[in-house]
Write a protein that holds these residues in place. Structure first.
Motif, PDB file in Angstrom:
ATOM      1  N   GLY A   1       1.376   4.939  -4.698  1.00 46.25           N
ATOM      2  CA  GLY A   1       0.962   5.121  -3.318  1.00 46.25           C
ATOM      3  C   GLY A   1       1.727   4.270  -2.328  1.00 46.25           C
ATOM      4  N   PHE A   2       1.072   3.968  -1.201  1.00 41.83           N
ATOM      5  CA  PHE A   2       1.698   3.300  -0.064  1.00 41.83           C
ATOM      6  C   PHE A   2       2.371   1.986  -0.457  1.00 41.83           C
ATOM      7  CE2 PHE A   2       1.494   0.262   3.455  1.00 41.83           C
ATOM      8  CZ  PHE A   2       2.195   0.950   4.435  1.00 41.83           C
ATOM      9  N   TRP A   3       1.699   1.177  -1.313  1.00 43.80           N
ATOM     10  CA  TRP A   3       2.219  -0.158  -1.629  1.00 43.80           C
ATOM     11  C   TRP A   3       3.311  -0.139  -2.691  1.00 43.80           C
ATOM     12  CZ3 TRP A   3       1.192  -3.460   1.941  1.00 43.80           C
ATOM     13  CH2 TRP A   3       0.013  -3.327   2.694  1.00 43.80           C
ATOM     14  N   ARG A   4       3.427   0.990  -3.415  1.00 47.23           N
ATOM     15  CA  ARG A   4       4.535   1.148  -4.376  1.00 47.23           C
ATOM     16  C   ARG A   4       4.951   2.618  -4.379  1.00 47.23           C
ATOM     17  NH1 ARG A   4       2.934  -1.272 -10.089  1.00 47.23           N
ATOM     18  NH2 ARG A   4       5.031  -0.522 -10.534  1.00 47.23           N
ATOM     19  N   PRO A   5       5.538   3.071  -3.299  1.00 46.92           N
ATOM     20  CA  PRO A   5       5.873   4.491  -3.184  1.00 46.92           C
ATOM     21  C   PRO A   5       6.849   4.932  -4.277  1.00 46.92           C
ATOM     22  CG  PRO A   5       6.950   3.218  -1.450  1.00 46.92           C
ATOM     23  CD  PRO A   5       5.974   2.297  -2.118  1.00 46.92           C
TER      24      PRO A   5
ATOM     25  N   LEU B   1      -6.788 -10.688  -9.531  1.00 46.27           N
ATOM     26  CA  LEU B   1      -5.416 -10.694  -9.008  1.00 46.27           C
ATOM     27  C   LEU B   1      -5.333 -11.119  -7.548  1.00 46.27           C
ATOM     28  CD1 LEU B   1      -4.009  -7.376 -10.553  1.00 46.27           C
ATOM     29  CD2 LEU B   1      -3.318  -9.700 -11.143  1.00 46.27           C
ATOM     30  N   GLY B   2      -6.402 -11.647  -6.988  1.00 47.25           N
ATOM     31  CA  GLY B   2      -6.391 -12.002  -5.585  1.00 47.25           C
ATOM     32  C   GLY B   2      -6.706 -10.793  -4.711  1.00 47.25           C
ATOM     33  N   ARG B   3      -6.260 -10.840  -3.465  1.00 48.87           N
ATOM     34  CA  ARG B   3      -6.592  -9.791  -2.507  1.00 48.87           C
ATOM     35  C   ARG B   3      -5.383  -8.960  -2.064  1.00 48.87           C
ATOM     36  NH1 ARG B   3     -11.723 -10.935  -0.360  1.00 48.87           N
ATOM     37  NH2 ARG B   3     -12.459 -13.064  -0.711  1.00 48.87           N
ATOM     38  N   LEU B   4      -4.181  -9.319  -2.490  1.00 42.26           N
ATOM     39  CA  LEU B   4      -2.984  -8.632  -2.015  1.00 42.26           C
ATOM     40  C   LEU B   4      -2.977  -7.183  -2.505  1.00 42.26           C
ATOM     41  CD1 LEU B   4      -0.381 -11.465  -2.672  1.00 42.26           C
ATOM     42  CD2 LEU B   4      -1.511 -10.885  -0.509  1.00 42.26           C
ATOM     43  N   PRO B   5      -2.918  -6.222  -1.599  1.00 43.59           N
ATOM     44  CA  PRO B   5      -3.040  -4.808  -1.990  1.00 43.59           C
ATOM     45  C   PRO B   5      -1.916  -4.318  -2.886  1.00 43.59           C
ATOM     46  CG  PRO B   5      -2.410  -5.024   0.334  1.00 43.59           C
ATOM     47  CD  PRO B   5      -2.792  -6.395  -0.127  1.00 43.59           C
ATOM     48  N   TRP B   6      -0.717  -4.882  -2.766  1.00 39.97           N
ATOM     49  CA  TRP B   6       0.380  -4.434  -3.621  1.00 39.97           C
ATOM     50  C   TRP B   6       0.223  -4.928  -5.055  1.00 39.97           C
ATOM     51  CZ3 TRP B   6       1.070  -7.266   0.881  1.00 39.97           C
ATOM     52  CH2 TRP B   6       1.293  -8.630   0.736  1.00 39.97           C
ATOM     53  N   ARG B   7      -0.757  -5.801  -5.270  1.00 36.42           N
ATOM     54  CA  ARG B   7      -1.079  -6.222  -6.630  1.00 36.42           C
ATOM     55  C   ARG B   7      -2.335  -5.509  -7.143  1.00 36.42           C
ATOM     56  NH1 ARG B   7      -1.239 -12.450  -7.670  1.00 36.42           N
ATOM     57  NH2 ARG B   7      -0.967 -11.673  -9.786  1.00 36.42           N
ATOM     58  N   THR B   8      -3.350  -5.420  -6.295  1.00 34.84           N
ATOM     59  CA  THR B   8      -4.624  -4.860  -6.742  1.00 34.84           C
ATOM     60  C   THR B   8      -4.598  -3.335  -6.889  1.00 34.84           C
ATOM     61  OG1 THR B   8      -5.420  -4.804  -4.447  1.00 34.84           O
ATOM     62  CG2 THR B   8      -5.936  -6.765  -5.744  1.00 34.84           C
TER      63      THR B   8
END
Length: 504
Positions: free
Chosen positions: A427-431, A473-480
């Motif tokens: 998706g958006f964080w890892r197109p 994994l914390g709150r960073l969307p590109w990780r979660t």
């Protein structure tokens, strides 16, 4: 009128006098009571020792008192509590090179030697981190007036790390025998005299345990709606039962589950949590699934003064379930090597070493492993574990060569691929990073390697998740966000293309 005023004034003066006398008598009475009963130890001790939360070494008693003189269980408990408090306070003192609390647990003659050591260590920038893991106590003498006790501590197990200029210069484990003289003062037993009678290096001969079978085709499991909170308020064994049926029908034969340290009550393991874990194991047994139980999830301290609490936690769980038919293996910790940088490799490794000792001393039937996050760390403590477990989330093209290299290094132990997988998130964080089709192809290809080399495996994970707790994994969307899409089944219960390759 004048006489009336005089009477009123006289009355006020007499009442004031009575009040003042009453206050003085109350204050004198309070001081007298304090001096005769002793101060509240929890208030007068700055470190506020609370063994239930801070220090719980394993204690066994040889006797309940010297021959010919019966000692009550209450007095035995009091002696034990004050004796362990003294150990804990001394450990804090040697770690911090401060005298706080020593006066409360040692008499004047006993604390002189402690103060000399503290002064020397402080001058030479030396500090000692230590703990005791086991005490074997016996009261050899109890005076007629009830004020003096001679206490013998046989084969006390001590772990020590000595630092100079903040650098580790010595790490040792010793088994020592002590004899102590304790005096009853102010209602508390204080150490008056201590003698170390013998000491030797700790030698632990572990029993090697083989794994029941190696045809492991498994999966890491969390319920879809409650990942990383499997035993919380929304615990539903019916949902878990349905999931276990899905797992069994897919061709898998084992699962890996996690026991969160804090959620289970730390040292004081909660009975309701044990009951929930029992239901999970019973359900797995009913479905003929074997279970790898991973302990200490969401724990990452490893501080030496925390060890006794960790031991009591593991002890209660392993003792409770060591004979359960569903147990396949005990996994000490998930990916502890990820804590090397923040906690120190030596600290983490020492903690793991002693935890293996503890688990194997309780359960001699089931193997013990550690869930390393990569092949590089998998050789650590290889001589202590019964099964070597590693995780793999790197490039698929390198997997076989890395596995074969690890196998060449560890010839005498079985090796399990305990976690692996790829997210279908694109998706958006890892197109364009991945898709359901690419995920399916990954599993198709890695299953070829697993079959070719007869590699036991446990994939990650059954379901996609809607939410990932920040603790993971914390709150960073590109990780979660990618973490949400590792499942073979969507969060809506639809089987993804990768499901065809879940077991073959």
């Amino acid at each position: 009128m004048v006489k009336t005023n005089k009477r009123i004034l006289r009355g006020v003066l007499m009442l004031t006098y009575v009040v003042i006398i009453s206050i003085l008598l109350f204050l004198i009475s309070s001081v007298y009571t304090f001096l005769n009963t002793g101060a509240d130890r929890s208030k007068m001790l700055h470190t506020e020792v609370k063994k239930v939360q801070q220090y719980l070494p394993k204690v066994t008693w040889k006797d309940d008192g010297n021959a010919g003189r019966k000692i009550s269980l209450q007095k035995i408990n009091t002696v034990e509590n004050d004796y362990l408090d003294a150990w804990y306070v001394k450990q804090i003192a040697y770690k911090t090179n401060t005298r706080v609390g020593i006066e409360d647990y040692f008499t004047e003659s006993a604390r002189e030697n402690i103060y000399n050591i503290l002064d020397f260590n402080k001058l030479n920038k030396i500090s000692i981190e230590s703990t005791t893991l086991q005490h074997n106590l016996d009261i050899e003498f109890f005076s007629e007036d009830g004020q003096l006790i001679v206490l013998k501590d046989t084969n006390a197990l001590e772990f020590k790390k000595v630092f100079k200029d903040d650098k580790l210069i010595l790490q040792t484990t010793e088994v020592s025998t002590y004899r102590y003289v304790l005096l009853l003062e102010d209602g508390f037993w204080r150490i008056r005299h201590a003698v170390k009678e013998s000491s030797e290096k700790f030698k632990n001969e572990l029993t090697k345990t083989s794994i029941a079978y190696l045809d492991i085709k498994g999966i890491n499991y969390y319920p879809q709606a409650t990942p990383w909170n499997m035993y919380g308020d929304e615990f539903d064994i019916n949902i878990i039962d349905k999931d276990f049926k899905i797992i069994k029908e897919s061709g898998l034969n084992s699962i890996r589950i996690f026991v969160p340290y804090k959620d289970f009550g730390k040292a004081n393991v909660k009975l309701d949590k044990l009951e929930k874990l029992k239901k999970v194991l019973d359900t797995a047994e009913k479905e003929n699934l074997k279970v790898v139980v991973t302990l200490f999830d969401f724990y990452g301290n490893y501080d030496i003064l925390d060890w006794t609490l960790n031991h009591r936690h593991a002890e209660k769980i392993v003792e409770k379930f060591k004979d359960h038919e569903a147990i396949l293996a005990w996994d000490v910790k998930n990916e502890p090597n990820l804590d090397f940088d923040s906690r120190g490799k030596e600290n983490v490794t020492a903690w793991l070493d002693f935890m293996i000792n503890l688990i194997k001393s309780i359960d001699t039937k089931h193997p013990v492993t550690i869930g390393w996050s990569n092949t590089e760390s998998a050789t650590i403590l290889k001589d202590k574990v019964d099964v070597v477990s590693f995780h793999y989330y790197e490039d698929l093209e390198n997997f076989e060569s890395e596995y074969l290299a690890l196998k060449d290094t560890i010839k005498e132990k079985p090796i399990i691929l305990q976690e692996f997988g790829v997210s279908s998130y694109g998706g958006f964080w890892r197109p364009f990073a991945s898709s359901n089709e690419e995920q399916a192809n990954y599993y198709k290809e890695i299953q070829k390697v697993l079959t070719k080399n007869s590699i036991p495996f446990m994939s990650w994970t059954l379901y996609d998740f809607d939410k990932i707790p920040k603790e993971v994994l914390g709150r960073l969307p590109w990780r979660t966000n990618p973490q949400k899409k590792f499942g073979f089944i969507t969060s809506d219960g639809v089987k993804k293309p990768s499901y065809k390759h879940i077991s073959k």
